[in-house]
Design a protein around this motif. Structure first.
Motif, PDB file in Angstrom:
ATOM      1  N   SER A   1       0.847  -1.200   0.000  1.00  0.00           N
ATOM      2  CA  SER A   1       0.000   0.000   0.000  1.00  0.00           C
ATOM      3  C   SER A   1       0.871   1.234   0.000  1.00  0.00           C
ATOM      4  CB  SER A   1      -0.890   0.023   1.250  1.00  0.00           C
ATOM      5  OG  SER A   1      -1.773  -1.075   1.263  1.00  0.00           O
TER       6      SER A   1
ATOM      7  N   LYS B   1      -6.900  -2.632   3.824  1.00  0.00           N
ATOM      8  CA  LYS B   1      -6.811  -1.208   3.555  1.00  0.00           C
ATOM      9  C   LYS B   1      -6.896  -0.458   4.879  1.00  0.00           C
ATOM     10  CE  LYS B   1      -9.215   2.618   1.327  1.00  0.00           C
ATOM     11  NZ  LYS B   1     -10.436   3.031   0.615  1.00  0.00           N
TER      12      LYS B   1
ATOM     13  N   ASN C   1      -7.417  -1.536  -4.170  1.00  0.00           N
ATOM     14  CA  ASN C   1      -8.054  -0.398  -3.520  1.00  0.00           C
ATOM     15  C   ASN C   1      -7.406   0.882  -4.010  1.00  0.00           C
ATOM     16  OD1 ASN C   1      -9.911  -1.580  -1.338  1.00  0.00           O
ATOM     17  ND2 ASN C   1      -7.992  -2.625  -0.913  1.00  0.00           N
TER      18      ASN C   1
ATOM     19  N   PHE D   1      -4.437   7.556   2.164  1.00  0.00           N
ATOM     20  CA  PHE D   1      -4.252   6.328   1.404  1.00  0.00           C
ATOM     21  C   PHE D   1      -4.281   6.630  -0.089  1.00  0.00           C
ATOM     22  CE2 PHE D   1      -4.605   1.878   0.524  1.00  0.00           C
ATOM     23  CZ  PHE D   1      -5.505   1.757  -0.520  1.00  0.00           C
TER      24      PHE D   1
ATOM     25  N   GLU E   1      -3.565   0.346  -3.098  1.00  0.00           N
ATOM     26  CA  GLU E   1      -3.046  -0.922  -2.593  1.00  0.00           C
ATOM     27  C   GLU E   1      -2.980  -1.931  -3.720  1.00  0.00           C
ATOM     28  OE1 GLU E   1      -5.361  -3.852  -1.574  1.00  0.00           O
ATOM     29  OE2 GLU E   1      -3.781  -5.102  -0.734  1.00  0.00           O
TER      30      GLU E   1
END
Lengths: 116, 109
Positions: free
Chosen positions: A33, B96, A56, A45, A48
């Motif tokens: 990630s 995540k 993601n 974020f 990923e």
């Protein structure tokens, strides 16, 4: 066991240029990630990857992209750099168990990107 | 996944005292993790507590989880100068992880 390695550690680029950052995960970890950290926005974020597939994605413009290779190493690319892209970019690797739960992330030391 | 909110944003205590920071989240979770970040460095995993656990210890760290209140706390006992760092919680349970803005802890010698 070697930790997560990010290269380079520091980078200075000019507006409009592009940059590629590299991340080598811990051996056996297939999930990588990427995060962007700035004083104003905190730790955000980016995306990923798992087994060479992006699973993601965060809310970043298309200028931010990434990929993962068959050996799990990952790169992220930022095109047409803007001053606001100056940040610490962190990579994290995880071992994903079958139930995909309770995964601890191991972070690299980051790449400090400065756009001038 | 969801983002946790750490509270307070900043905390300064004398060396040797205990430090407590809190994390709140919004939806149900499988687990909650705490991470530490020293200035300008990567995050370091501290502890993971599963949703069916109420308390967990690791050295000088004690984490509690109250799923009914959707909150967690991290207690650092007998603080040391080396504990000066930012602390982040990551509620969730899948790969995540998302983070809040963290609690900035300063230990005064």
């Amino acid at each position: 066991k070697a930790g997560v390695t990010q290269t380079p550690r520091y980078l200075i680029k000019t507006r409009g240029q592009q940059v590629t950052l590299s991340c080598s995960p811990i051996s056996g970890h297939r999930s990588v990630s990427w995060y962007q950290q700035t004083p104003g926005q905190g730790l955000q974020f980016l995306f990923e990857y798992f087994s060479e597939t992006q699973r993601n994605k965060g809310n970043f413009p298309g200028r931010f992209s990434g990929r993962q290779f068959s050996n799990s190493r990952s790169e992220m690319n930022v095109s047409t750099l803007e001053l606001g892209d100056s940040a610490l970019y962190l990579c994290a690797s995880s071992y994903i168990p079958r139930d995909r739960a309770n995964t601890e992330a191991f972070f690299g030391q980051g790449t400090r990107l400065t756009v001038v | 996944s969801q983002q946790g909110e750490e509270d307070p944003q900043a905390l300064s205590i004398q060396e040797g005292e205990n430090a407590t920071m809190n994390c709140s989240y919004k939806t149900s979770i499988n687990n909650l993790q705490w991470y530490r970040q020293n200035s300008g460095r990567g995050l370091v995993h501290l502890i993971l507590i599963r949703s069916n656990e109420r308390e967990k210890h690791s050295g000088r760290l004690r984490v509690t989880l109250d799923t009914s209140k959707k909150s967690s706390s991290l207690l650092i006992t007998a603080s040391r100068a080396a504990d000066t760092a930012s602390y982040f919680c990551a509620p969730g349970g899948n790969e995540k992880l998302t983070f809040g803005t963290g609690t900035r802890l300063t230990i005064i010698p």
